[in-house]
Design a protein around this motif. Structure first.
Motif, PDB file in Angstrom:
ATOM      1  N   SER A 158      84.170  24.816   2.297  1.00  0.00           N
ATOM      2  CA  SER A 158      84.569  23.755   1.909  1.00  0.00           C
ATOM      3  C   SER A 158      85.081  22.740   2.890  1.00  0.00           C
ATOM      4  N   PRO A 159      85.229  21.486   2.742  1.00  0.00           N
ATOM      5  CA  PRO A 159      86.014  20.644   3.844  1.00  0.00           C
ATOM      6  C   PRO A 159      87.204  21.194   4.362  1.00  0.00           C
ATOM      7  N   GLU A 160      87.567  21.327   5.537  1.00  0.00           N
ATOM      8  CA  GLU A 160      89.014  21.474   6.001  1.00  0.00           C
ATOM      9  C   GLU A 160      89.961  20.656   5.914  1.00  0.00           C
ATOM     10  N   ALA A 161      89.260  19.222   5.954  1.00  0.00           N
ATOM     11  CA  ALA A 161      90.279  17.963   5.778  1.00  0.00           C
ATOM     12  C   ALA A 161      89.566  16.773   5.130  1.00  0.00           C
ATOM     13  N   SER A 171      90.417  -3.543  13.283  1.00  0.00           N
ATOM     14  CA  SER A 171      90.636  -2.217  13.802  1.00  0.00           C
ATOM     15  C   SER A 171      89.455  -1.751  14.110  1.00  0.00           C
ATOM     16  N   VAL A 172      89.279  -1.071  15.711  1.00  0.00           N
ATOM     17  CA  VAL A 172      88.042  -0.716  16.247  1.00  0.00           C
ATOM     18  C   VAL A 172      88.434   0.636  16.779  1.00  0.00           C
ATOM     19  N   THR A 173      87.552   1.550  16.834  1.00  0.00           N
ATOM     20  CA  THR A 173      87.764   2.858  17.361  1.00  0.00           C
ATOM     21  C   THR A 173      86.909   2.995  18.414  1.00  0.00           C
ATOM     22  N   SER A 174      87.511   3.477  19.721  1.00  0.00           N
ATOM     23  CA  SER A 174      86.744   3.873  20.763  1.00  0.00           C
ATOM     24  C   SER A 174      85.990   4.973  20.860  1.00  0.00           C
ATOM     25  N   PHE A 175      84.963   4.910  21.665  1.00  0.00           N
ATOM     26  CA  PHE A 175      84.059   6.277  21.743  1.00  0.00           C
ATOM     27  C   PHE A 175      84.926   7.442  22.090  1.00  0.00           C
ATOM     28  N   HIS A 176      84.532   8.469  21.128  1.00  0.00           N
ATOM     29  CA  HIS A 176      85.052   9.768  21.215  1.00  0.00           C
ATOM     30  C   HIS A 176      84.254  10.571  20.416  1.00  0.00           C
ATOM     31  N   LYS A 177      84.633  11.881  20.487  1.00  0.00           N
ATOM     32  CA  LYS A 177      83.846  12.993  19.595  1.00  0.00           C
ATOM     33  C   LYS A 177      84.818  13.854  18.816  1.00  0.00           C
ATOM     34  N   ASP A 178      84.274  14.543  17.959  1.00  0.00           N
ATOM     35  CA  ASP A 178      85.085  15.511  17.083  1.00  0.00           C
ATOM     36  C   ASP A 178      84.435  16.798  17.004  1.00  0.00           C
ATOM     37  N   HIS A 179      85.314  17.821  16.920  1.00  0.00           N
ATOM     38  CA  HIS A 179      84.702  19.158  16.467  1.00  0.00           C
ATOM     39  C   HIS A 179      84.492  19.522  15.223  1.00  0.00           C
ATOM     40  N   TYR A 180      84.090  18.585  14.293  1.00  0.00           N
ATOM     41  CA  TYR A 180      83.637  18.830  13.002  1.00  0.00           C
ATOM     42  C   TYR A 180      82.428  18.357  12.589  1.00  0.00           C
ATOM     43  N   GLU A 181      81.907  18.797  11.535  1.00  0.00           N
ATOM     44  CA  GLU A 181      80.657  18.047  10.928  1.00  0.00           C
ATOM     45  C   GLU A 181      81.527  17.139   9.835  1.00  0.00           C
ATOM     46  N   ASN A 182      80.828  15.833  10.115  1.00  0.00           N
ATOM     47  CA  ASN A 182      81.612  14.654   9.388  1.00  0.00           C
ATOM     48  C   ASN A 182      80.606  14.110   8.485  1.00  0.00           C
ATOM     49  N   LEU A 183      81.062  14.094   7.230  1.00  0.00           N
ATOM     50  CA  LEU A 183      80.392  13.329   6.218  1.00  0.00           C
ATOM     51  C   LEU A 183      81.277  12.256   5.953  1.00  0.00           C
ATOM     52  N   TYR A 184      80.817  11.015   6.201  1.00  0.00           N
ATOM     53  CA  TYR A 184      81.589   9.881   6.104  1.00  0.00           C
ATOM     54  C   TYR A 184      81.016   8.849   5.174  1.00  0.00           C
ATOM     55  N   THR A 295      88.162  -2.810   4.432  1.00  0.00           N
ATOM     56  CA  THR A 295      87.071  -1.810   4.450  1.00  0.00           C
ATOM     57  C   THR A 295      87.979  -0.414   4.295  1.00  0.00           C
ATOM     58  N   ILE A 296      87.050   0.474   3.428  1.00  0.00           N
ATOM     59  CA  ILE A 296      87.861   1.891   2.771  1.00  0.00           C
ATOM     60  C   ILE A 296      86.776   2.819   3.090  1.00  0.00           C
ATOM     61  N   ALA A 297      87.185   3.924   3.496  1.00  0.00           N
ATOM     62  CA  ALA A 297      86.121   4.921   3.869  1.00  0.00           C
ATOM     63  C   ALA A 297      86.788   6.353   3.517  1.00  0.00           C
ATOM     64  N   VAL A 298      86.069   7.428   2.965  1.00  0.00           N
ATOM     65  CA  VAL A 298      86.615   8.692   2.805  1.00  0.00           C
ATOM     66  C   VAL A 298      85.791   9.586   3.663  1.00  0.00           C
ATOM     67  N   ASN A 299      86.459  10.404   4.557  1.00  0.00           N
ATOM     68  CA  ASN A 299      85.551  11.288   5.421  1.00  0.00           C
ATOM     69  C   ASN A 299      85.935  12.714   4.916  1.00  0.00           C
ATOM     70  N   TYR A 300      84.938  13.830   5.092  1.00  0.00           N
ATOM     71  CA  TYR A 300      85.129  14.915   4.812  1.00  0.00           C
ATOM     72  C   TYR A 300      84.729  15.567   6.221  1.00  0.00           C
ATOM     73  N   TRP A 301      85.786  16.481   6.672  1.00  0.00           N
ATOM     74  CA  TRP A 301      85.499  17.249   8.081  1.00  0.00           C
ATOM     75  C   TRP A 301      85.181  18.645   7.424  1.00  0.00           C
ATOM     76  N   TYR A 302      83.926  19.078   7.850  1.00  0.00           N
ATOM     77  CA  TYR A 302      83.734  20.515   7.697  1.00  0.00           C
ATOM     78  C   TYR A 302      84.155  21.372   9.249  1.00  0.00           C
TER      79      TYR A 302
END
Length: 347
Positions: A158-161, A171-184, A295-302
């Motif tokens: 299940s999603p961790e978060a 609002s702008v997000t700069s280049f980065h990476k995450d240690h999650y599989e992301n469903l955005y 803008t609204i988004a919900v993301n699931y971090w696995y």
């Protein structure tokens, strides 16, 4: 070594990724998702995956959200320029990793701050990582699914978060990476992603910067950026993929590997669509507001699998890289304990 690394950038596109992000007309089966995308570390955009969510119809109306969340305190992030979790110039002129001023305010006040944001004064962004959708926004959690069912089955967990993001085009997000599989999942408006695979790590010019935080003073409407004490360093990318016309020439000289290498992948994720963003892919995110003015988004971090791909990435980033025709790129190695969390401060 330079030629081999530059060949890698191109070969991963020719042999695996192609030149464009795949668009699926309907959700994949768990087997297809695991086989064609997760195991290959390949992004895709999926349509018709959240059409049944009440949020798609309800959340574009500010009156609905304000009424439903009228008694809820939420985390409001404030910056003078809409760039949180980004490399900025500190008060001494030196570069630092700047995080937003954060305060808990009633949701109606917070949403109004987002909608009335003004660059150069105060840009407000509603987000808080660490599962904010299931904590701060639990009142409206039933308007969305608790997970992405086919992804949960494919990934075996299940999603961790689950996180919620509400902002404007400031609002702008700069280049980065995450240690999650992301469903955005985008609920209202559009999200614009620039993506680079982990193989392109040297092109992002990641360096360590001292961590700093904005403080906001309401009486004077002023921000102050102060270094954390004790000093903590964060590995981050300072490449701006969209420099202003007066800065473009100098940016290309400073970051030639980014601007002269293969084009980043670009995709726009519209309301009702989901982006699968594989773990450790670098991403830069901007947005276009929808009907409600946000803008609204919900993301699931696995949780990602720390498998052979992770070992390959760690080896690659440890290699010193120097192009025969470009400036040398110093090797760097992450300290996992000092890395800022999505930081997908993704909008």
């Amino acid at each position: 070594m330079a030629n081999q690394i530059e060949n890698l950038w191109r070969e991963v596109r020719e042999l695996s990724l192609g030149t464009e992000i795949d668009h699926l007309a309907s959700p994949p089966s768990p087997v297809q998702f695991l086989r064609d995308y997760v195991s290959q570390s390949k992004p895709c955009v999926i349509s018709n995956a959240i059409a049944h969510w009440p949020a798609l119809k309800l959340w574009s109306d500010p009156a609905y959200l304000t009424g439903a969340l009228s008694n809820d305190l939420v985390s409001l992030h404030l910056t003078p320029n809409g760039c949180a979790d980004a490399v900025s110039q500190g008060s001494t002129g030196d570069l630092c990793f700047a995080s937003a001023h954060v305060e808990k305010v009633p949701f109606p006040e917070a949403l109004q701050a987002v909608r009335s944001s003004s660059k150069g004064k105060s840009v407000a962004y509603l987000q808080q990582q660490n599962d904010c959708f299931r904590t701060e926004y639990s009142t409206v959690a039933s308007d969305c699914d608790g997970d992405i069912s086919w992804a949960t089955e494919a990934l075996g967990c299940s999603p961790e978060a689950v996180n919620l993001w509400i902002g404007t085009d400031l609002s702008v997000t700069s280049f980065h990476k995450d240690h999650y599989e992301n469903l955005y999942a985008v609920v209202s408006g559009e999200k614009h992603f620039l993506l680079l695979p982990p193989t392109d790590v040297h092109r992002l010019y990641v360096r360590r910067y001292p961590a700093a935080n904005y403080s906001y003073y309401r009486d004077s409407e002023a921000f102050k950026l102060e270094l954390e004490q004790p000093v903590r360093h964060v590995p981050w990318c300072s490449v701006d993929p969209y420099p202003s016309p007066e800065r473009e020439a100098s940016e290309r000289l400073i970051y030639p590997l980014f601007f002269e290498g293969p084009m980043p992948f670009h995709c726009t994720v519209k309301a009702g669509e989901i982006l699968y963003l594989p773990s450790m892919w670098f991403h830069h995110v901007s947005q276009t507001p929808g009907d409600g003015g946000y803008t609204i988004a919900v993301n699931y971090w696995y949780d990602m699998q720390f498998d052979i791909k992770y070992a390959y990435f760690n080896f690659l980033q440890s290699v010193s890289y120097e192009s025969s025709s470009l400036n040398p790129i110093l090797s760097w190695r992450e300290d996992e304990d000092s890395e800022s969390g999505d930081a997908d401060m993704s909008p």
